[in-house]
Design a protein around this motif. Structure first.
Motif, short mmCIF file in Angstrom:
data_model
loop_
_atom_site.label_atom_id
_atom_site.label_comp_id
_atom_site.label_asym_id
_atom_site.label_seq_id
_atom_site.Cartn_x
_atom_site.Cartn_y
_atom_site.Cartn_z
N GLY A 154 0.82 -1.20 0.00
CA GLY A 154 0.00 0.00 0.00
C GLY A 154 0.85 1.25 0.00
N TRP A 155 0.39 2.29 -0.70
CA TRP A 155 1.11 3.55 -0.79
C TRP A 155 0.13 4.70 -0.57
CZ3 TRP A 155 2.61 6.29 -5.93
CH2 TRP A 155 3.30 7.48 -5.63
N GLN A 156 0.35 5.48 0.47
CA GLN A 156 -0.49 6.64 0.78
C GLN A 156 -0.03 7.80 -0.09
OE1 GLN A 156 -2.90 6.06 3.29
NE2 GLN A 156 -3.90 7.91 2.53
N VAL A 157 -0.66 7.94 -1.26
CA VAL A 157 -0.24 8.95 -2.23
C VAL A 157 -0.53 10.35 -1.70
CG1 VAL A 157 -0.48 9.75 -4.60
CG2 VAL A 157 -0.73 7.32 -4.07
N ARG A 158 -1.73 10.51 -1.17
CA ARG A 158 -2.17 11.77 -0.58
C ARG A 158 -2.90 11.45 0.72
NH1 ARG A 158 -4.55 15.26 -5.75
NH2 ARG A 158 -2.61 15.27 -6.96
N PRO A 159 -3.18 12.48 1.54
CA PRO A 159 -3.86 12.20 2.80
C PRO A 159 -5.16 11.42 2.65
CG PRO A 159 -3.01 14.44 2.82
CD PRO A 159 -2.76 13.90 1.44
N LYS A 160 -5.85 11.57 1.51
CA LYS A 160 -7.13 10.88 1.32
C LYS A 160 -7.12 9.92 0.12
CE LYS A 160 -9.98 14.36 3.59
NZ LYS A 160 -11.24 15.13 3.54
N VAL A 161 -5.94 9.60 -0.38
CA VAL A 161 -5.85 8.68 -1.51
C VAL A 161 -4.76 7.64 -1.23
CG1 VAL A 161 -5.39 8.42 -3.97
CG2 VAL A 161 -6.58 10.46 -3.14
N ARG A 162 -5.15 6.36 -1.31
CA ARG A 162 -4.21 5.28 -1.07
C ARG A 162 -4.31 4.26 -2.21
NH1 ARG A 162 -1.39 3.13 3.19
NH2 ARG A 162 -1.05 0.87 3.19
N LEU A 163 -3.18 3.87 -2.75
CA LEU A 163 -3.11 2.85 -3.80
C LEU A 163 -2.64 1.53 -3.20
CD1 LEU A 163 -1.42 4.87 -6.70
CD2 LEU A 163 -3.86 4.53 -6.28
N ASN A 164 -3.27 0.44 -3.63
CA ASN A 164 -2.94 -0.88 -3.11
C ASN A 164 -2.73 -1.86 -4.25
OD1 ASN A 164 -3.67 -0.32 -0.12
ND2 ASN A 164 -5.54 0.21 -1.22
N VAL A 165 -1.75 -2.73 -4.09
CA VAL A 165 -1.49 -3.81 -5.05
C VAL A 165 -1.38 -5.11 -4.26
CG1 VAL A 165 0.06 -4.73 -6.79
CG2 VAL A 165 -0.28 -2.27 -6.65
N ALA A 166 -2.10 -6.13 -4.71
CA ALA A 166 -2.06 -7.42 -4.04
C ALA A 166 -1.89 -8.53 -5.08
CB ALA A 166 -3.33 -7.66 -3.23
N ALA A 167 -1.20 -9.59 -4.69
CA ALA A 167 -1.02 -10.74 -5.57
C ALA A 167 -0.77 -11.97 -4.71
CB ALA A 167 0.15 -10.52 -6.53
N GLY A 168 -1.23 -13.12 -5.21
CA GLY A 168 -1.00 -14.34 -4.45
C GLY A 168 -1.85 -15.50 -4.92
N PHE A 169 -1.95 -16.49 -4.05
CA PHE A 169 -2.66 -17.73 -4.34
C PHE A 169 -3.78 -17.91 -3.32
CE2 PHE A 169 1.83 -18.17 -5.40
CZ PHE A 169 1.79 -18.54 -6.74
N PRO A 170 -5.04 -18.06 -3.74
CA PRO A 170 -6.14 -18.28 -2.80
C PRO A 170 -5.94 -19.57 -1.99
CG PRO A 170 -6.98 -17.74 -4.98
CD PRO A 170 -5.51 -17.99 -5.13
N VAL A 171 -6.41 -19.55 -0.75
CA VAL A 171 -6.35 -20.72 0.12
C VAL A 171 -7.78 -21.19 0.38
CG1 VAL A 171 -5.62 -21.62 2.37
CG2 VAL A 171 -4.25 -19.88 1.21
#
Length: 216
Positions: free
Chosen positions: A26-43
């Motif tokens: 996760g990256w808090q770009v601005r005080p009210k904007v956050r970008l998230n990237v996720a990747a993986g394998f479901p369990v």
């Protein structure tokens, strides 16, 4: 302003519905904007201790609003693959509204591969001065969640060239069915469920509470 997590974890949101082995950044770009990237394998089960690498997903999401804001919203893209097939490919939106006495939550998940709404949910709750509350929930969803893996539901064995083999993965199905046939089989194994619930509750005493509920 950057956070990360790797390993077995649980996330219910941004298209991810439950436990998975992978990473979340996760990256808090601005005080009210956050970008998230996720990747993986479901369990599929907590009893499984190894990584199930037959399905892989990645997702990108944007959170708008701070924790102190009354309105918070999330937009996401989610893509999951299995044995060369699109297992699930969704775009969606989640909204949360919190006020002194009123709160609301909505989620809309649309599968762009199958061209169907996978999940639509609206929950409203209002609390009154006498501590009673009224809630409303409308739920529309594919049951089970529409994925290509649903084509395996109810499939135990099938005669393939060379004999009878146990079908356990989508790769086994691809030995005898075309990709469009597998996608259609996944649709056939999925039903739509709809429900509306209205409930009212209020405290009667310090140890008793009355709840009335109507469900359709």
């Amino acid at each position: 302003n950057i956070s990360g997590r790797i390993g077995r974890q649980t996330r219910n949101g941004s298209g991810i519905l439950g436990r998975f082995d992978g990473g979340l950044l996760g990256w808090q770009v601005r005080p009210k904007v956050r970008l998230n990237v996720a990747a993986g394998f479901p369990v599929t089960s907590s009893r499984i201790t190894h990584i199930q690498n037959d399905r892989f997903f990645y997702g990108i999401s944007t959170d708008i609003g701070s924790k102190s804001d009354k309105l918070q919203t999330t937009f996401y893209w989610f893509d999951q693959r299995s044995h060369g097939l699109v297992d699930r490919r969704s775009v969606g939106n989640e909204m949360r509204y919190l006020n002194n006495r009123f709160n609301a939550y909505t989620i809309f998940d649309y599968d762009v591969h199958f061209g169907k709404v996978n999940l639509g949910l609206v929950t409203l709750n209002y609390s009154m001065k006498d501590q009673s509350s009224v809630s409303f929930t409308a739920d529309y969803r594919q049951s089970p969640l529409l994925t290509t893996t649903s084509a395996l539901n109810g499939t135990f064995a099938q005669t393939l060239p060379g004999g009878t083999t146990q079908i356990r993965t989508l790769a086994d199905l691809r030995a005898s069915l075309t990709d469009p046939q597998i996608y259609q089989l996944a649709k056939d194994n999925t039903q739509v469920t709809k429900s509306v619930t209205v409930s009212y509750s209020r405290p009667i005493s310090t140890i008793l509470q009355e709840i009335g509920r109507a469900h359709v």
